[in-house]
Structures are given as C-alpha cells and as structure tokens.
Design a protein around this motif. Structure first.
Motif, short mmCIF file in Angstrom:
data_model
loop_
_atom_site.label_atom_id
_atom_site.label_comp_id
_atom_site.label_asym_id
_atom_site.label_seq_id
_atom_site.Cartn_x
_atom_site.Cartn_y
_atom_site.Cartn_z
N MET A 173 0.80 -1.07 -0.17
CA MET A 173 -0.04 0.02 0.03
C MET A 173 0.85 1.24 0.02
SD MET A 173 -3.13 -0.64 2.67
CE MET A 173 -2.14 -1.05 4.11
N ILE A 174 0.21 2.31 -0.25
CA ILE A 174 1.04 3.82 -0.23
C ILE A 174 0.29 4.81 0.64
CG2 ILE A 174 1.32 5.65 -1.80
CD1 ILE A 174 2.90 3.56 -3.11
N PHE A 175 1.20 5.37 1.54
CA PHE A 175 0.73 6.05 2.49
C PHE A 175 1.06 7.38 2.21
CE2 PHE A 175 -0.57 2.38 4.82
CZ PHE A 175 -1.43 2.82 5.71
N PHE A 176 0.41 8.56 2.00
CA PHE A 176 0.81 9.80 1.65
C PHE A 176 1.20 10.66 3.05
CE2 PHE A 176 -2.22 8.29 -1.41
CZ PHE A 176 -1.72 8.30 -2.52
N THR A 177 2.68 11.04 3.01
CA THR A 177 2.82 11.59 4.34
C THR A 177 3.69 12.86 4.21
OG1 THR A 177 5.11 10.44 4.05
CG2 THR A 177 3.23 9.29 5.44
N SER A 178 2.95 13.77 3.13
CA SER A 178 3.36 15.01 2.71
C SER A 178 3.14 15.89 3.97
CB SER A 178 2.42 15.51 1.44
OG SER A 178 2.52 16.94 1.21
N ASN A 179 3.75 17.15 3.85
CA ASN A 179 3.80 18.37 4.78
C ASN A 179 2.67 19.23 4.38
OD1 ASN A 179 5.08 17.58 7.12
ND2 ASN A 179 7.05 18.28 6.35
N LYS A 184 -6.82 21.57 5.08
CA LYS A 184 -6.95 22.47 3.96
C LYS A 184 -6.76 21.91 2.48
CE LYS A 184 -5.37 26.67 5.01
NZ LYS A 184 -4.55 27.71 5.05
N HIS A 185 -5.61 21.06 2.27
CA HIS A 185 -5.27 20.75 1.05
C HIS A 185 -5.72 19.31 0.69
CE1 HIS A 185 -1.79 23.52 2.01
NE2 HIS A 185 -2.85 24.23 1.43
N LEU A 186 -6.20 18.50 1.50
CA LEU A 186 -6.66 16.80 1.30
C LEU A 186 -7.54 16.70 -0.22
CD1 LEU A 186 -6.31 14.20 2.08
CD2 LEU A 186 -8.38 14.36 3.44
N GLU A 187 -8.63 17.44 -0.14
CA GLU A 187 -9.53 17.18 -1.20
C GLU A 187 -9.06 17.73 -2.42
OE1 GLU A 187 -12.07 15.36 -1.09
OE2 GLU A 187 -11.62 15.12 1.03
N ASP A 188 -8.32 19.15 -2.39
CA ASP A 188 -7.70 19.44 -3.71
C ASP A 188 -6.61 18.50 -4.37
OD1 ASP A 188 -9.32 21.70 -4.35
OD2 ASP A 188 -8.51 22.75 -2.53
N ALA A 206 -7.93 6.96 4.93
CA ALA A 206 -7.12 6.21 5.91
C ALA A 206 -5.68 6.43 5.56
CB ALA A 206 -7.64 4.81 6.02
N LEU A 207 -5.17 6.44 4.08
CA LEU A 207 -4.03 6.49 3.54
C LEU A 207 -3.47 7.96 3.82
CD1 LEU A 207 -4.76 4.32 0.56
CD2 LEU A 207 -3.63 3.35 2.76
N TRP A 208 -3.99 8.74 4.12
CA TRP A 208 -3.43 10.26 4.17
C TRP A 208 -3.15 10.52 5.55
CZ3 TRP A 208 -2.92 13.29 -0.41
CH2 TRP A 208 -3.58 12.67 -1.52
N TRP A 209 -1.56 10.85 5.69
CA TRP A 209 -1.02 11.28 6.98
C TRP A 209 -0.45 12.49 6.86
CZ3 TRP A 209 -1.24 8.09 11.52
CH2 TRP A 209 -2.34 7.03 11.37
N MET A 210 -0.99 13.64 6.28
CA MET A 210 -0.33 14.88 6.07
C MET A 210 0.00 15.49 7.13
SD MET A 210 -1.39 15.70 2.11
CE MET A 210 -2.97 16.46 2.64
N VAL A 236 -4.43 0.21 11.77
CA VAL A 236 -4.83 1.18 10.98
C VAL A 236 -6.21 0.71 10.51
CG1 VAL A 236 -4.46 2.84 8.71
CG2 VAL A 236 -2.81 2.22 10.42
N SER A 237 -7.41 1.47 10.37
CA SER A 237 -8.56 1.19 9.88
C SER A 237 -8.68 1.55 8.43
CB SER A 237 -9.67 1.47 10.71
OG SER A 237 -11.24 0.93 10.20
#
Length: 379
Positions: A173-179, A184-188, A206-210, A236-237
C-alpha cells in the motif's frame, strides 16, 4: 592591420566596461542587486531543468529502479522472517483488480508492507509556482501556495503511476505523508491526483497522513518520522478492516522526509554528519536494517533494528545524539531520494542557518567558497 584591429577591440571592451560602471553608478546598482540577479538566473535554470526532457528521463529511471528496490526489500525481509519476534509480512491481504481495492484483516503477527511517500517534488511537479514567482514577481508564500493547490494543476511525475500500480499488484500500500495540510489541502490534492490518472480507489482517507492529521484525542504528529512510527505500531482502519502495517520504504525529495527527528530544523553540519553515518548510507538505494530517531525529554535517540549488523556511533561521538538503543526486532527498510529539486527545500534552509546571519544575501557564495577551500587550486 592586426595590431590596429586588436587596439580597436580593446577600446570597445574598455568603453563597454566604462559604460556599465557609469550605468551601475547612475542607477545605484548595489552588490545586493547584482547578487539578486545572479540568484534569479540560478532559479531560472532550476525551472528549466525541472521542465526538461532530461528531468523526465531521470524520473523514469528513478521510479523504475524504485520498483526493483521495493522487490529487493520484500525479498530481504522474507529471508529473515525467522528472526522477527514481532510479526511477518503478508503479501496476499491487499487485492487491487478491476478498479476495486480489497483489504483483508491481518492477524496479530501479520503486517502489510507499505511505502510512505512525500508528494511535492516527489510525486507532483510544482515548478509552475516558482516559474510564476520569477516571471510575474509573485511572492512565494502560504497564501499563493494555497491558491496553487486549489487549481489542482500539478503534473504527476513520469514513472509514478507504474510504480504505484506495482506496489498494489504486489500486496503493498501507499501512504501519503506530505507536509501539505491535512485539513486544508486534502480534497484538492486528491482531485489533482485523479486528474492526472491516479486511481481514485487508492486514495482512501485512511492512507493520508499529512501535516495536521488528527489521531486519538485530537493528537497531532508534526514530524514525519513520528507519523511513520505511529503507523508501524498501531492498527490502521482501512475500508472497515483493521490492519497492521509496516513501512518498508520511504520516498522523498528532501533529507527531512526520512529521519526528520534528527534532521528537521537543523543546520548543514547535522545533515552532513547524517549522511556520513554508515547505517544511513546503506538505507539509500538498498535494503538495510531499519533506523529511526526519536526526541525524548530533550534528547535525540537513535534506534536500530536487531538484524545482526553493526551500529555506527558517529552521531553519538559528534554529540548530536545522546543515546543509541538496539530494538529487539529485525525489520529491513530502504530510502529513495528523488533528486533534482534545486528549487527549494531543507537543504537551502540548512545553508541559511549557518551562513545568512553573517553573510546575508551572499550566503550561497560563502558556502561555495568554504567548499572550494577543501581543494588545491588548479590555476
């Protein structure tokens, strides 16, 4: 005739030089303005490199190599499965076919392999932001950055989509760990990726950990490295299934994307010593025993996996960490740096920390002068 021609050329050169000096004086061109112009040309070169065919070739090469690197990490980990007393990898719990992602729950000793990725200048190309700031004199600030993110126009780098597909077709799996900011920026950001052909089913929340990701009791983990460890140590769920995950690979364009508890907000000396640490060097581009840093009671501690390899004590000797601890597990890991981002990043901040206070806008020249002092002159 030749002497006359040479004399005339000399007169022309002197006249041009004289006129330039008079122009500088009349227009009050200062050293700082000349330096600023030089810096602007350097930034323009950075943009041209970012949009060049050579950059595309570099990215294609890097992400093809990342596919091989992921395979090597999994193979290496499976060789040492008997040494792990805290679980083993399971490659048959993630299924992605016909635009449908299926996740099966893990048992207590099963872990799904994962890749933690930065986004900006790792998956997504934001060179238009710098280009506009140079040509249109727009300030590069949070307000203009937010406006850019809202346009959902960042292009996805060559090779990224094939890499992502390979991970999911091979049980990961890929987890997104951007800063980027989670609230504010998730949906865009999601819509931007979808516009670029990223499969929507692989963008589960669940894969977004910004930056700003809220955990239990509204706890927020600022450092990327702390987010990695939280994912590694808590179920992680995802799609209604609770799973154990192990981050086996980290991809970024900045050293702060890997062990931020040691490197973030540090000067260039810390970062240089970080890259002299033998354990860290091995992690870049090949499977090696996992290393992590933590900040505990004003101390920085280096942890290393118990895989039968020696630990480098350089950072302890330099007094940049206060303790080294062996963990009673054997996990392998690897780092991949997407090189070529000469536009912005922690590398520039680190040089500024060391040189800007004393040298101002000449800090880059001073850093280069000190670098050249390591060499014998070749004049």
């Amino acid at each position: 005739m030749k002497q006359l021609r040479s004399f005339l050329m000399l007169v022309i050169v002197l006249l041009i030089s004289f006129n330039f000096l008079i122009s500088c004086k009349n227009n009050k061109i200062t050293d700082n303005k000349i330096i600023a112009t030089t810096n602007e040309y350097g930034a323009l070169y950075s943009v041209l490199w970012a949009i060049s065919p050579e950059r595309k070739a570099q990215l294609l090469t890097q992400y093809k190599l990342n596919i091989h690197l992921y395979n090597q990490i999994i193979a290496k980990q499976n060789q040492f499965a008997d040494k792990i007393n805290k679980g083993k990898l399971s490659l048959n719990l993630v299924k992605w076919e016909k635009n449908n992602l299926i996740i099966n729950e893990t048992s207590n000793d099963e872990f799904i392999p994962a890749v933690a990725v930065d986004l900006d200048e790792t998956f997504l190309d934001n060179s238009p932001v710098l280009a506009a700031s140079l040509l249109d004199k727009r300030k590069f600030n949070h307000l203009n950055w937010d406006k850019w993110v809202k346009t959902q126009q960042a292009k996805i780098f060559a090779g990224v989509l094939n890499f992502v597909k390979h991970i999911y077709h091979n049980g990961g799996m890929i987890f997104f760990t951007s800063n980027r900011l989670q609230n504010k920026h998730l949906e865009d950001t999601k819509k931007n990726l979808i516009n670029e052909g990223f499969p929507e089913e692989l963008l589960n929340d669940a894969l977004w950990w910004m930056d700003g990701k809220k955990l239990k009791a509204d706890k927020v983990l600022k450092e990327k490295e702390d987010r990695y460890e939280y994912i590694n140590n808590n179920k992680v769920s995802i799609l209604g299934k609770k799973v154990n995950v192990r981050i086996m690979m980290v991809i970024g364009d900045d050293i702060n994307d890997f062990n931020s508890n040691f490197t973030n907000n540090k000067g260039i000396t810390y970062r240089e010593n970080y890259m002299e640490d033998n354990n860290i060097q091995k992690l870049f581009g090949e499977p090696a025993m996992a290393i992590r840093f933590s900040k505990e009671n004003d101390k920085i501690i280096k942890y290393y996996a118990n895989c039968g390899q020696s630990v480098d004590t350089l950072l302890l000797e330099k007094k940049q960490i206060q303790e080294i601890i062996k963990e009673n597990i054997c996990w392998y890991k690897s780092y991949s740096l997407i090189g070529g981002n000469a536009m912005y990043g922690g590398w520039d901040s680190a040089f500024k920390k060391k040189y800007f206070e004393q040298h101002g806008t000449s800090y880059m020249k001073q850093a280069i002068r000190e670098y050249l002092q390591k060499f014998t002159s070749w004049d």
